[in-house]
Enzyme design. Structure first.
Site, PDB file in Angstrom:
ATOM      1  N   SER A   8       0.857  -1.185   0.000  1.00 56.83           N
ATOM      2  CA  SER A   8       0.000   0.000   0.000  1.00 56.83           C
ATOM      3  C   SER A   8       0.887   1.226   0.000  1.00 56.83           C
ATOM      4  O   SER A   8       1.999   1.201   0.537  1.00 56.83           O
ATOM      5  CB  SER A   8      -0.884   0.011   1.254  1.00 56.83           C
ATOM      6  OG  SER A   8      -1.504   1.270   1.423  1.00 56.83           O
ATOM      7  N   TYR A  17      -1.356  -1.707  10.472  1.00 53.73           N
ATOM      8  CA  TYR A  17      -1.545  -1.906   9.036  1.00 53.73           C
ATOM      9  C   TYR A  17      -0.429  -1.216   8.252  1.00 53.73           C
ATOM     10  O   TYR A  17       0.172  -1.818   7.358  1.00 53.73           O
ATOM     11  CB  TYR A  17      -2.916  -1.364   8.619  1.00 53.73           C
ATOM     12  CG  TYR A  17      -3.214  -1.503   7.151  1.00 53.73           C
ATOM     13  CD1 TYR A  17      -3.777  -2.669   6.652  1.00 53.73           C
ATOM     14  CD2 TYR A  17      -2.953  -0.464   6.258  1.00 53.73           C
ATOM     15  CE1 TYR A  17      -4.066  -2.802   5.301  1.00 53.73           C
ATOM     16  CE2 TYR A  17      -3.239  -0.591   4.911  1.00 53.73           C
ATOM     17  CZ  TYR A  17      -3.795  -1.755   4.438  1.00 53.73           C
ATOM     18  OH  TYR A  17      -4.076  -1.885   3.096  1.00 53.73           O
TER      19      TYR A  17
END
Length: 190
Positions: free
Chosen positions: A142, A158
């Site tokens: 990401s 995350y």
């Protein structure tokens, strides 16, 4: 470029993974797509039709990626590449800003997003090395792994996991290059 390639997509029964599976098939590949949800596996099988197989497997469990690779070998005769997409938010377990982050949130988010990558990449590398063949691995990270967005996205476990995927992939790519195993990362935006 993908014609007659046989690809395993970990996390390939919904979202980005399913879109990739459908595109790979459109370009001539055969696909084994895994997912954790029974309903998404059934829907994925309808989309993949006879060029793909959807299997319900949990990427966090050791041996799941190996089962997917074995399914690819049994059905299509060869395994050429792995695309690891599986992952997701750990908010429901307590991921969030560091001062609110629970240990359970940290551990479950790491298992979902990082441990699963290690397990699938390990299974693929072991296969390629045992068969003395080249292969490709693509891991999904990401943009949050290198460009945080604190106003919009503040789950620190995350972000740490997605950053670690980048580091792990670079390290693996450098180490396994001499075996003609390519390892790359995609880091989509929010």
């Amino acid at each position: 470029m993908l014609r007659d390639k046989n690809i395993v997509i970990i996390g390939g029964t919904s979202g980005i993974g399913l879109a990739a599976a459908a595109t790979f098939i459109e370009y001539g590949a055969n696909v084994v797509a895994t997912g954790i949800d029974e309903g998404s596996c059934k829907q994925a099988q309808d989309i993949l039709q006879d060029r793909g197989i959807a299997k319900c497997l949990d990427a966090r469990i050791e041996g799941s990626a190996k089962k997917a690779i074995e399914e690819c070998l049994a059905e299509f005769g060869r395994f050429d590449g792995l695309f690891h997409v599986a992952g997701g938010s750990g908010r429901k377990w307590g991921d969030g800003p560091l001062h609110e982050l629970s240990l359970e949130g940290w551990q479950k988010t790491m298992d979902l997003n990082l441990t699963s990558v290690m397990l699938s990449n390990q299974a693929a590398v072991r296969h390629f090395m045992a068969k003395e063949t080249s292969g490709s691995i693509l891991n999904l990270s990401s943009v949050l792994g290198f460009s945080p967005a604190p106003r919009f996205f503040y789950t620190h476990a995350y972000a740490a996991a997605k950053s670690a995927i980048i580091g792990l992939s670079k390290s693996l790519a450098a180490y396994y290059a001499e075996h003609n195993i390519r390892i790359n990362v995609l880091a989509p935006a929010l």
